[in-house]
Scaffold this motif. Structure first.
Motif, PDB file in Angstrom:
ATOM      1  N   ARG A 212      -2.358   8.374   2.764  1.00  0.00           N
ATOM      2  CA  ARG A 212      -2.590   7.341   3.782  1.00  0.00           C
ATOM      3  C   ARG A 212      -1.482   7.342   4.823  1.00  0.00           C
ATOM      4  O   ARG A 212      -0.300   7.269   4.495  1.00  0.00           O
TER       5      ARG A 212
ATOM      6  N   THR B  44       0.853  -1.181   0.000  1.00  0.00           N
ATOM      7  CA  THR B  44       0.000   0.000   0.000  1.00  0.00           C
ATOM      8  C   THR B  44       0.889   1.231   0.000  1.00  0.00           C
ATOM      9  O   THR B  44       1.940   1.250   0.645  1.00  0.00           O
TER      10      THR B  44
ATOM     11  N   ASP C  78      -7.611   8.840   2.496  1.00  0.00           N
ATOM     12  CA  ASP C  78      -7.237   7.429   2.383  1.00  0.00           C
ATOM     13  C   ASP C  78      -6.902   6.892   3.764  1.00  0.00           C
ATOM     14  O   ASP C  78      -5.902   7.286   4.364  1.00  0.00           O
TER      15      ASP C  78
ATOM     16  N   ASP D 296     -10.571   3.806   1.128  1.00  0.00           N
ATOM     17  CA  ASP D 296     -10.564   5.149   0.537  1.00  0.00           C
ATOM     18  C   ASP D 296     -11.895   5.832   0.846  1.00  0.00           C
ATOM     19  O   ASP D 296     -12.927   5.469   0.288  1.00  0.00           O
TER      20      ASP D 296
ATOM     21  N   ASP E 219      -2.472   8.498  -2.865  1.00  0.00           N
ATOM     22  CA  ASP E 219      -2.884   7.892  -1.595  1.00  0.00           C
ATOM     23  C   ASP E 219      -2.386   8.721  -0.411  1.00  0.00           C
ATOM     24  O   ASP E 219      -1.201   8.694  -0.073  1.00  0.00           O
TER      25      ASP E 219
END
Length: 787
Positions: free
Chosen positions: A83, A60, A192, A186, A81
């Motif tokens: 994240r 990821t 995210d 998401d 992303d």
């Protein structure tokens, strides 16, 4: 007859056994087919399956996180992303309860596949709800493509998800699976993972989410594109979905009916805080940091174990910086308070009827056209059209055609955007009419930069006026001259010099012509102590010091104090002709506050990878520039600026009715500081640059204000001086810092050296004996009417 009947019964019995045999063949074949299907899927024949390594380390993309000195996330670097993973301990219980109640009530009882749910889904053909467990949904998020619209492909995809879900259950604990699911999802709008979602939608960390906020985010798991809470998306549908989650939590005993009913009646109460590169806190600093990190990643010594470069946007680095989020917030708020008021007065004085070439002064129309034409060629629009193959003539013509655009504007004192129709050439002129700020604050003891504001709005004014921009510093350069004189001549703040004019003859210090400076108040009579001369910024006395020591030692002093570019050693530098950045000026002044020791500014203290391994640790750089005595005496001189000079307005107590200028642009006045403050205002010759450098023992802050082009400026020094343009930002910022007791910003005296041979006790001229009705500016006295 009896014999025929017996024969018929026997035949029927034989035929029935065939059916039974075929039933078992088909049944066994079906079982075998299912087994083979799962085997083929597990072998990867129906699509790639993750191996043991990928299960342990799912691929990821993780954003790089910027963490302030007080532990707050200032922003992130990411492509797609945004994240940043959190641990299970950071998830509030009601958030986990909401997920289990809504998505998989038997989560803690199955091993990846919910048999009862699967049978229910088969017999009801999906009308009774889906059968995907949290583990299956995680498998789909991590290791399978998005849902296929083809039924056969979707069925095969489901088989793969089942197998992966079982493997996940073997590999991870239930808590780890839930944590991964929250981290991978998401939530839309660059949200995210749960941490980004809670910060973007509610402006808080996941651990601080309340029940209804948790319910809304869990509700988005059904379809975050459909259940999007933003006003122009689907807030009603999102609220209804949130209420379904609350009902599920009540159904399974996680909340009472009273709590459910009360929460269902509330609004979503969003605190939408988008996280992008152009929004949020410390945007200019983050852009500086992006360049720093890219350079760091290029170095051979900073490689991954496999030899590849770290990716700023996907490797989940943690960058620990010196910026204090509280001080950064106060700095940005101070600018947002002062700049619209200053801009309003600037616009008022530069209306077309008052100034036909507004916002430019001293330029003819042809000169303005030339300036704008040069700006065209440097702009992004010109570059893009040139790449499209347009000719210069076509590009220039496009600047004179009205188009729709969104522009920056101060609206009711707030930074805003407005849609309008404007010619690009007019938009250029419009943006050049804005006054812009630059501000940096630093701890002199270690060089840690605590606040960095390179402008008032990064989206519309991307040029950073902290480090990129270099402007004439005016009288803020004078302390370098005084410090050099104290160091070389051992002069005292109490020594007196005549105010009479002085001319440095041609070629004495490389100046091709004679150099004479003037006091703009026209006063050349009598004498002044050095302390009073710096406070009132008397040019002739600074010129006398320059004549005694020469410009070369002053230029060398500036270099030692961190000024990056070479300064031409000519007498005129005494009045601040060099172009220097706010970054350099703050570091230089910090040397005075730090007892003569220069610290290279520090912005990054360490860098860690996603596992917490330290990849970079700062190595502070310091050097001795001045003796402790010379540094202290220079600070003592600059204290006079706020006691009796151009910075005295920081100490005014205020009156019921004060000068019009104060009401218009002295934002936050009266400031009423009574603690020791050393500082210096700076104003360039035509008021195009206004500076204020202010110091207390543990914090040095520099502020610059001016327009993009030096031809755009206030007409009079009353409004255009540093004490009017820049000082109010410093005053507002320091008031906020002092009001926040957790910051421990000093109000103490500057520490005096144990041995001080230079006299600083100027009894012949009390520091506070200047008339309160006289406000000293850089080289000019302005009579203030308080009646």
């Amino acid at each position: 007859m009896a014999k025929k009947k017996a024969t018929k019964s026997k035949t029927e019995a034989v035929d029935f056994s065939k059916y039974i045999r075929w039933f078992w063949i088909l049944f066994s074949g079906g079982i075998l087919a299912v087994v083979l299907l799962f085997l083929f899927a597990s072998w990867g024949l129906l699509g790639e399956m993750p191996d043991h390594t990928r299960l342990e380390n799912p691929e990821t993309n993780l954003a790089t996180e910027i963490i302030s000195s007080d532990g707050v996330t200032l922003g992130k670097f990411y492509f797609d992303d945004n994240r940043t993973p959190v641990g299970y301990e950071d998830l509030p219980k009601h958030l986990v309860d909401a997920l289990v109640a809504t998505e998989d009530i038997r989560f803690y009882d199955h091993s990846g596949i919910d048999g009862r749910g699967t049978l229910r889904a088969i017999f009801k053909l999906g009308s009774g709800g889906g059968a995907s467990t949290i583990s299956q949904q995680l498998a789909k998020q991590l290791f399978t493509d998005q849902v296929s619209q083809n039924k056969l492909e979707r069925a095969l995809q489901k088989v793969r998800e089942w197998i992966i879900a079982i493997r996940l259950e073997r590999q991870y604990t239930k808590e780890e699976i839930i944590t991964q699911y929250f981290n991978i999802y998401d939530f839309n709008n660059h949200a995210d993972g749960i941490r980004s979602a809670s910060r973007i939608y509610f402006g808080k960390e996941p651990r601080d989410l309340d029940i209804k906020e948790s319910a809304m985010l869990v509700g988005m798991f059904k379809n975050s594109s459909l259940y999007n809470p933003r006003p122009h998306k689907n807030p009603v549908g999102t609220k209804n979905r949130r209420n379904v989650v609350l009902a599920q939590m009540h159904k399974y005993g996680y909340i009472s009916e009273e709590v459910k009913d009360s929460l269902q009646a509330t609004e979503l109460d969003l605190n939408y805080t988008p996280e992008s590169h152009r929004e949020g806190i410390a945007t200019y600093f983050r852009e500086y940091l992006r360049a720093f990190m890219k350079d760091w990643a290029k170095e051979e010594a900073n490689r991954k174990p496999d030899g590849s470069k770290y990716d700023l946007y996907s490797d989940g680095l943690k960058v620990f910086v010196t910026i204090d989020s509280r001080m950064q917030k106060y700095a940005e708020e101070a600018i947002a308070l002062h700049m619209p008021r200053l801009q309003a007065e600037f616009d008022h004085q530069n209306t077309p009827d008052r100034n036909p070439t507004a916002p430019f002064l001293e330029l003819s129309k042809s000169e303005v056209n030339s300036l704008l034409k040069a700006g065209m060629r440097r702009g992004e629009r010109w570059r893009i059209l040139k790449e499209q193959g347009k000719s210069d003539k076509e590009i220039e013509a496009s600047f004179h055609k009205p188009i729709e655009m969104t522009v920056f504007k101060w609206v009711d004192g707030q930074p805003s955007e407005v849609d309008t129709v404007m010619k690009p050439i007019d938009s250029m002129r419009y943006y050049k009419s804005f006054l812009r700020p630059g501000m940096m604050s630093m701890d002199p003891s270690n060089g840690h930069v605590k606040a960095w504001v390179g402008g008032m709005n990064y989206k519309h004014f991307k040029y950073d006026m902290v480090k990129q921009g270099k402007r004439q510093v005016g009288s803020t350069f004078k302390p370098f001259v005084y410090a050099t004189a104290i160091d070389q001549l051992q002069v005292s703040p109490c020594d007196s010099f005549p105010r009479t004019p002085i001319t440095i003859e041609a070629n004495k210090f490389g100046n091709p012509e004679p150099w004479t400076t003037k006091n703009s108040d026209g006063n050349y009579s009598g004498k002044q102590t050095l302390k009073d001369a710096l406070a009132s910024s008397t040019n002739t006395i600074t010129a006398r010091l320059m004549n005694e020591i020469g410009p070369q030692p002053v230029a060398e002093m500036a270099k030692k104090l961190g000024v990056e570019q070479d300064i031409l050693p000519v007498p005129a530098i005494a009045l601040g002709t060099p172009d220097i950045s706010v970054y350099e000026m703050v570091a230089a002044y910090s040397t005075f506050a730090n007892k003569g020791v220069y610290n290279t500014p520090v912005m990054v203290t360490r860098i860690e990878d996603k596992n917490g391994t330290v990849l970079y640790q700062v190595a502070p750089e310091s050097k001795d520039v001045l003796s402790e005595e010379v540094a202290y005496v220079t600070v003592n001189l600059m204290e006079g600026v706020t006691q009796a000079g151009s910075g005295k307005r920081l100490r005014h107590k205020g009156v019921d009715k004060y000068n019009q200028m104060y009401r218009e642009i002295m934002t936050g006045y009266p400031y009423e500081f009574n603690n020791p403050i050393a500082g210096k205002t700076g104003t360039t010759q035509n008021q195009s640059d206004g500076w204020f450098m202010g110091m207390v023992p543990n914090l040095v802050t520099g502020v610059w204000v001016g327009a993009e082009d030096r031809a755009a400026h206030f007409k009079s020094i009353r409004y255009g001086q540093g004490a009017s343009m820049a000082l109010p930002i410093w005053g507002l910022y320091m008031k906020a810092c002092y009001n926040d007791k957790t910051l421990n910003v000093s109000k103490d005296e500057f520490e005096k050296p144990s041995e001080l041979s230079i006299n600083i006790d100027c009894k012949a001229k009390d520091e506070g004996d200047l008339d309160d009705k006289t406000d000293h500016t850089d080289g000019e006295e302005i009579n203030i009417d308080f009646d």
